[in-house]
Design a protein around this motif. Structure first.
Motif, short mmCIF file in Angstrom:
data_model
loop_
_atom_site.label_atom_id
_atom_site.label_comp_id
_atom_site.label_asym_id
_atom_site.label_seq_id
_atom_site.Cartn_x
_atom_site.Cartn_y
_atom_site.Cartn_z
N UNK A 29 0.83 -1.20 0.00
CA UNK A 29 0.00 0.00 0.00
C UNK A 29 0.87 1.25 0.00
N UNK A 30 0.27 2.34 -0.51
CA UNK A 30 0.98 3.62 -0.57
C UNK A 30 -0.02 4.76 -0.43
N UNK A 31 0.28 5.68 0.49
CA UNK A 31 -0.49 6.94 0.58
C UNK A 31 0.27 7.97 -0.26
N UNK A 32 -0.43 8.51 -1.27
CA UNK A 32 0.27 9.35 -2.26
C UNK A 32 0.27 10.84 -1.92
N UNK A 33 -0.65 11.28 -1.05
CA UNK A 33 -0.86 12.71 -0.86
C UNK A 33 -1.96 13.19 -1.80
N UNK A 34 -2.49 14.36 -1.50
CA UNK A 34 -3.64 14.88 -2.27
C UNK A 34 -3.17 15.63 -3.52
N UNK A 35 -3.86 15.38 -4.63
CA UNK A 35 -3.59 16.12 -5.87
C UNK A 35 -2.69 15.36 -6.83
N UNK A 36 -2.75 15.75 -8.11
CA UNK A 36 -2.03 15.00 -9.15
C UNK A 36 -0.50 15.09 -9.05
N UNK A 37 0.03 16.19 -8.57
CA UNK A 37 1.49 16.34 -8.57
C UNK A 37 2.12 15.44 -7.51
N UNK A 38 1.66 15.57 -6.26
CA UNK A 38 2.18 14.71 -5.18
C UNK A 38 2.02 13.24 -5.55
N UNK A 39 0.85 12.95 -6.13
CA UNK A 39 0.53 11.56 -6.48
C UNK A 39 1.50 11.02 -7.52
N UNK A 40 1.71 11.79 -8.58
CA UNK A 40 2.60 11.32 -9.65
C UNK A 40 4.02 11.13 -9.13
N UNK A 41 4.50 12.08 -8.32
CA UNK A 41 5.88 12.00 -7.81
C UNK A 41 6.04 10.78 -6.91
N UNK A 42 5.14 10.65 -5.93
CA UNK A 42 5.33 9.57 -4.94
C UNK A 42 5.10 8.19 -5.55
N UNK A 43 4.11 8.09 -6.47
CA UNK A 43 3.86 6.78 -7.09
C UNK A 43 5.00 6.39 -8.02
N UNK A 44 5.48 7.33 -8.80
CA UNK A 44 6.58 7.01 -9.73
C UNK A 44 7.83 6.58 -8.95
N UNK A 45 8.13 7.29 -7.86
CA UNK A 45 9.31 6.91 -7.04
C UNK A 45 9.13 5.52 -6.47
N UNK A 46 7.93 5.23 -6.00
CA UNK A 46 7.66 3.92 -5.40
C UNK A 46 7.80 2.81 -6.44
N UNK A 47 7.18 2.99 -7.62
CA UNK A 47 7.21 1.95 -8.65
C UNK A 47 8.63 1.73 -9.17
N UNK A 48 9.40 2.81 -9.22
CA UNK A 48 10.78 2.69 -9.72
C UNK A 48 11.61 1.77 -8.81
N UNK A 49 11.22 1.67 -7.54
CA UNK A 49 11.94 0.83 -6.57
C UNK A 49 11.43 -0.61 -6.56
N UNK A 50 10.35 -0.88 -7.31
CA UNK A 50 9.66 -2.18 -7.17
C UNK A 50 10.14 -3.27 -8.11
N UNK A 51 11.04 -2.96 -9.00
CA UNK A 51 11.63 -3.95 -9.91
C UNK A 51 10.61 -4.83 -10.61
N UNK A 52 9.52 -4.25 -11.07
CA UNK A 52 8.55 -4.99 -11.89
C UNK A 52 7.67 -5.96 -11.14
N UNK A 53 7.67 -5.92 -9.80
CA UNK A 53 6.85 -6.93 -9.11
C UNK A 53 5.38 -6.51 -8.95
#
Ligand SMILES: O=C(O)c1cccc(C(=O)CC[C@H]2O[C@@H](n3cnc4c(=O)[nH]cnc43)[C@H](O)[C@@H]2O)c1
Length: 216
Positions: free
Chosen positions: A28-52
């Motif tokens: 699970x991930x809490x992204x923060x409110x709004x498109x900018x916070x969401x895009x930044x935090x989700x992209x950083x998280x997925x980049x660390x996930x190695x395709x899983x």
């Protein structure tokens, strides 16, 4: 592995309680409110996930557009067929026109049809009637009926939120399927916080999300 994302702790908390109680495996991930916070935090998280991650399940609350008869009501569950960046473009006061230039990006993102079908079926099996249609993502939540009607009519939208199109955009970048489910916490009308059913909508969205993950 499924990644469940929500904008706020308020939305995430009831979901985590269900997941922990029933010992269901899920990130699970809490992204923060709004498109900018969401895009930044989700992209950083997925980049660390190695395709899983094979599915990002975006859940939370939303405001229902009420300009047309037969709109979703308080606490109804809605599934996104597509997400639209609704207030990006030229705003004349009476309407919004999207940029025509391709390099300015796309306004609409279709969500995964197979996951949408599967989610509908699971909710149906649990006697939850879900709406489906176009979700509008805004930077600035609509606080008047007039603006809500304008966005609803421009995009033929079902409901409004502040993160969904950003999640869909990031998922496309990472080539990961995306599903979005929201419960109606309020109507998009002249702002009256006393009418909002935020806590109840968070519970509903969390429960529906949990059912989908448990039955997948
Ligand atoms: O206090 C307010 O008037 C207010 C206005 C908009 C949103 C909030 C929230 O606390 C909710 C944040 C969260 O909920 C989604 N959401 C829910 N209803 C709406 C809406 O009518 N328009 C846009 N977003 C909405 C959104 O995704 C936010 O993350 C409080």
């Amino acid at each position: 592995m499924i990644l469940a994302v929500a904008a706020t702790k308020l939305e995430m908390e009831p979901f985590l309680q269900l997941v922990e109680r029933e010992k269901t495996a899920c990130l699970s991930l809490v992204t923060g409110v709004g498109p900018v916070e969401t895009a930044v935090r989700l992209a950083l998280f997925l980049a660390e996930c190695d395709g899983k991650i094979n599915l990002v399940l975006n859940f939370g609350v939303a405001g229902a557009y009420v300009g047309e008869p037969g709109h979703p009501e308080y606490l109804d569950i809605c599934l996104a067929e597509e997400e639209i960046f609704g207030d990006f473009g030229f705003c004349s006061g009476n309407g919004i026109e999207y940029f025509k230039r391709a390099e300015f990006g796309k306004p609409r993102y279709s969500l995964d049809r197979q996951w949408l079908k599967r989610a509908k079926q699971i909710l149906d099996n649990n006697r939850i009637n879900a709406w489906s249609g176009s979700f509008i993502t805004v930077n600035c939540a609509s606080a008047t009926l007039r603006r809500g009607n304008m966005l609803q009519q421009t995009w033929k939208g079902l409901c409004e939120n502040m993160e969904g199109a950003a999640v869909a955009r990031v998922c496309r970048e990472f080539n990961i399927s995306c599903l979005e489910i929201r419960a109606i916490s309020n109507y998009v009308e002249d702002r009256d916080p006393s009418t909002w059913q935020l806590a109840e909508a968070c519970e509903k969205a969390a429960h529906a999300t949990y059912l989908i993950i448990k039955n997948t």
